[in-house]
Write a protein that holds these residues in place. Structure first.
Motif, mmCIF file in Angstrom:
data_model
loop_
_atom_site.group_PDB
_atom_site.id
_atom_site.type_symbol
_atom_site.label_atom_id
_atom_site.label_comp_id
_atom_site.label_asym_id
_atom_site.label_seq_id
_atom_site.Cartn_x
_atom_site.Cartn_y
_atom_site.Cartn_z
ATOM 1 N N ILE A 11 0.828 -1.249 0.060
ATOM 2 C CA ILE A 11 -0.017 0.090 -0.181
ATOM 3 C C ILE A 11 0.876 1.257 0.050
ATOM 4 N N LEU A 12 2.086 1.155 0.387
ATOM 5 C CA LEU A 12 2.782 2.326 0.336
ATOM 6 C C LEU A 12 4.530 1.838 -0.233
ATOM 7 N N GLU A 13 4.832 2.642 -1.311
ATOM 8 C CA GLU A 13 6.131 2.342 -1.817
ATOM 9 C C GLU A 13 7.073 3.208 -1.202
ATOM 10 N N PRO A 14 8.260 3.136 -1.072
ATOM 11 C CA PRO A 14 9.454 3.996 -0.623
ATOM 12 C C PRO A 14 9.297 5.467 -0.994
ATOM 13 N N LYS A 15 8.914 5.956 -2.227
ATOM 14 C CA LYS A 15 8.792 7.109 -2.398
ATOM 15 C C LYS A 15 7.660 7.849 -1.893
ATOM 16 N N ARG A 46 9.439 0.215 15.522
ATOM 17 C CA ARG A 46 9.481 1.065 14.334
ATOM 18 C C ARG A 46 9.118 2.425 14.398
ATOM 19 N N GLY A 47 8.441 2.817 15.343
ATOM 20 C CA GLY A 47 8.144 4.124 15.699
ATOM 21 C C GLY A 47 9.211 5.139 15.822
ATOM 22 N N VAL A 48 10.574 4.480 16.190
ATOM 23 C CA VAL A 48 11.886 5.356 16.578
ATOM 24 C C VAL A 48 12.350 5.775 14.990
ATOM 25 N N PRO A 49 12.513 4.722 13.853
ATOM 26 C CA PRO A 49 13.068 5.450 12.607
ATOM 27 C C PRO A 49 11.961 6.313 12.085
ATOM 28 N N PHE A 50 10.684 6.037 12.397
ATOM 29 C CA PHE A 50 9.707 6.875 11.826
ATOM 30 C C PHE A 50 9.805 8.370 12.386
ATOM 31 N N ARG A 167 7.587 -1.929 6.889
ATOM 32 C CA ARG A 167 9.085 -2.228 7.015
ATOM 33 C C ARG A 167 9.722 -0.964 6.667
ATOM 34 N N LEU A 168 10.998 -0.675 7.587
ATOM 35 C CA LEU A 168 11.676 0.589 7.247
ATOM 36 C C LEU A 168 13.193 0.075 7.353
ATOM 37 N N GLU A 169 13.558 0.761 6.256
ATOM 38 C CA GLU A 169 15.179 0.478 5.906
ATOM 39 C C GLU A 169 16.014 0.252 7.083
ATOM 40 N N GLU A 170 15.974 1.112 8.191
ATOM 41 C CA GLU A 170 17.005 1.280 9.138
ATOM 42 C C GLU A 170 16.599 -0.099 10.001
#
Lengths: 185, 327
Positions: A11-15, A46-50, A167-170
């Motif tokens: 539902i959401l891409e990196p861009k 995952r709230g931290v990298p966000f 999912r976040l890169e970090e």
């Protein structure tokens, strides 16, 4: 046994995530009338990298470095007596006193609202912020407590059999938001 | 005080805790030990907050059953219980029906009828906690059983060492003093061995039990030999109250031969730390100048004891006896 999950759709891409984070960063600054007193607090994990991504966007926009803290809610969970074994306790760190700050709690997915309830209880034990706001990347509905977010990346209606995976890169090495579905029994 | 937040992220333990009881270090795996130490890192922060309390064990009852006198260990457990919002209940031998002839198992069964979640026990007889653990549904924490084990002390020692030295693997640790009467030394030998330290024990021959040879440690009878090149020096109290007869001519002579002084410390590594499980006898096993000196971490040990006991109470309370043991 946890159910087997199948990816249903992205539902959401990196861009798109980048745009959403930028918009939320702008909304936070606008709502606060600037960056004065702001403290972003990411809820582990995952709230931290966000929160860090929002802080980076605010710095690009305003040239101001907004502090980012991390909050682990394990000790405040309301289901500790029903789950076993005990979950791993992570670290909480704000870097500065939270009294009189405007805290923006940052989390990846808003679902039942129980995590946020625990986070609010934890915050109050550290001091008395002037205000607490909530920013989430995805709001998937199904609230069990009267909690709403001021800053929302995307509202995604889901069924209870579906899972929203951020999912976040970090942390994960890749960045996207997907809906996963439980396999039919 | 050394801050080392990175030390835990590097070797974060992932095993789940599944034991109902904490009876000793001997039966624990290195991963289980690391899990307790990592969890304690997170609890250390609670002591630095304005409100030093979390709601985690709300509604849980912990009984502190102390058949031997103890100030430090019992107050440390009590503070840990309060900071976790558990309800603590103190029983001590002198004020309970134990002094009226009730057996240990009867006392325990009576306590069980009050449905506690955890029991912290100290007893003069080795194995007393193990007996309770077999009979009771509540989780049992050994707070010292005779000269056998004192697991939370060894854990807080390891936690303190890790804070200063980042890791325990490869360190030279010397334990000096009344080895025979010490439960701390047995727990520490197990723990330090499992985490890869080289342990030396030193004592006069009259205070060195023969079984030490078989515990995989180096045995010496000279303080200087023990200090030579050590990273950590752990001094033990001379337990005069447990010694049937004097094992050395006088405390003064003991100090001359086995008392830790600044001059003697020169043989250790430059960054060596000095530990003592307390209560210490100044001028018997340790000179005041060392106890209060820059190499001493004795008061840090006390502070860390609360965090370690919080971690143990937290982990054990997640295991339910009905389903937990084999879950």
């Amino acid at each position: 046994m946890p159910p087997t999950l199948h990816p249903k759709k992205t539902i959401l891409e990196p861009k798109q995530i980048r745009r959403v984070v930028r918009r939320i960063a702008g909304e936070i600054v606008e709502h606060n009338g600037g960056t004065a007193g702001l403290l972003l607090v990411g809820i582990r994990t995952r709230g931290v990298p966000f929160a860090q991504r929002i802080a980076a966007e605010i710095e690009t926009m305003e040239g101001v470095e907004v502090p980012v803290g991390t909050l682990d809610i394990t000790l405040y969970r309301d289901d500790l007596s029903t789950i076993a074994p005990q979950p791993v306790v992570g670290e909480t760190r704000f870097g500065e006193p939270i009294d009189d700050r405007v805290i923006v709690l940052c989390d990846d997915v808003l679902y039942t609202g129980r995590t946020i309830r625990a986070a609010l209880d934890a915050l109050i034990d550290y001091g008395r912020p002037r205000a607490v706001r909530l920013a989430v990347l995805v709001d998937r509905g199904h609230r069990e407590l009267p909690i709403q977010a001021e800053f929302v990346g995307k509202v995604v209606p889901t069924s209870a059999r579906e899972h929203v995976e951020v999912r976040l890169e970090e942390i994960d090495g890749v960045t996207d938001v997907r809906i996963l579905e439980e396999e039919e029994a | 005080m050394a801050e080392a937040p990175e030390s835990r992220s590097t070797a974060r333990s992932t095993v789940p805790w599944t034991r109902k009881d904490l009876l000793g270090i001997e039966e624990l795996s290195a991963d289980e030990i690391r899990l307790i130490l990592d969890t304690a890192e997170s609890f250390r922060e609670v002591a630095e907050r304005p409100i030093k309390k979390v709601p985690t064990l709300r509604g849980k009852t912990v009984v502190n059953l102390f058949f031997e006198s103890s100030t430090r260990t019992r107050s440390s457990f009590e503070i840990a219980e309060k900071r976790l919002s558990a309800d603590g209940l103190n029983f001590s031998a002198s004020t309970s029906s134990l002094s009226k002839g009730e057996s240990l198992v009867d006392t325990a069964l009576n306590l069980q009828a009050m449905a506690p979640d955890l029991i912290v026990i100290r007893h003069a007889y080795p194995g007393a906690p193990h007996l309770l653990a077999r009979r009771l549904k509540a989780g049992v924490i050994n707070a010292g059983d005779g000269a056998h084990e004192h697991p939370t002390q060894a854990l807080l020692d390891a936690f303190t060492i890790r804070q200063h030295k980042q890791q325990i693997q490869g360190l030279k640790v010397s334990i000096v003093g009344d080895i025979e009467h010490s439960r701390v030394v047995r727990s520490n030998i197990h723990l330090l061995g499992k985490l890869g330290a080289e342990v030396t024990v030193a004592a006069p021959r009259t205070l060195m039990p023969v079984e030490m040879e078989s515990m995989g440690v180096k045995v010496v009878h000279s303080l200087d030999e023990a200090i030579e090149g050590a990273d950590v020096i752990m001094m033990l109290r001379i337990q005069l109250e447990r010694q049937g007869k004097m094992r050395f001519p006088s405390t003064r002579e003991y100090f001359n031969l086995f008392g830790l002084t600044t001059e003697r410390m020169a043989r250790a590594k430059d960054d060596a730390i000095v530990m003592h499980p307390g209560p210490m006898n100044r001028g018997v096993e340790i000179a005041s100048e060392v106890a209060d000196g820059p190499t001493s971490v004795i008061l840090e040990q006390v502070a860390n004891g609360v965090a370690v006991r919080m971690a143990v109470l937290y982990l054990l309370s997640g295991v339910r006896s009905e389903d937990g043991r084999d879950a």
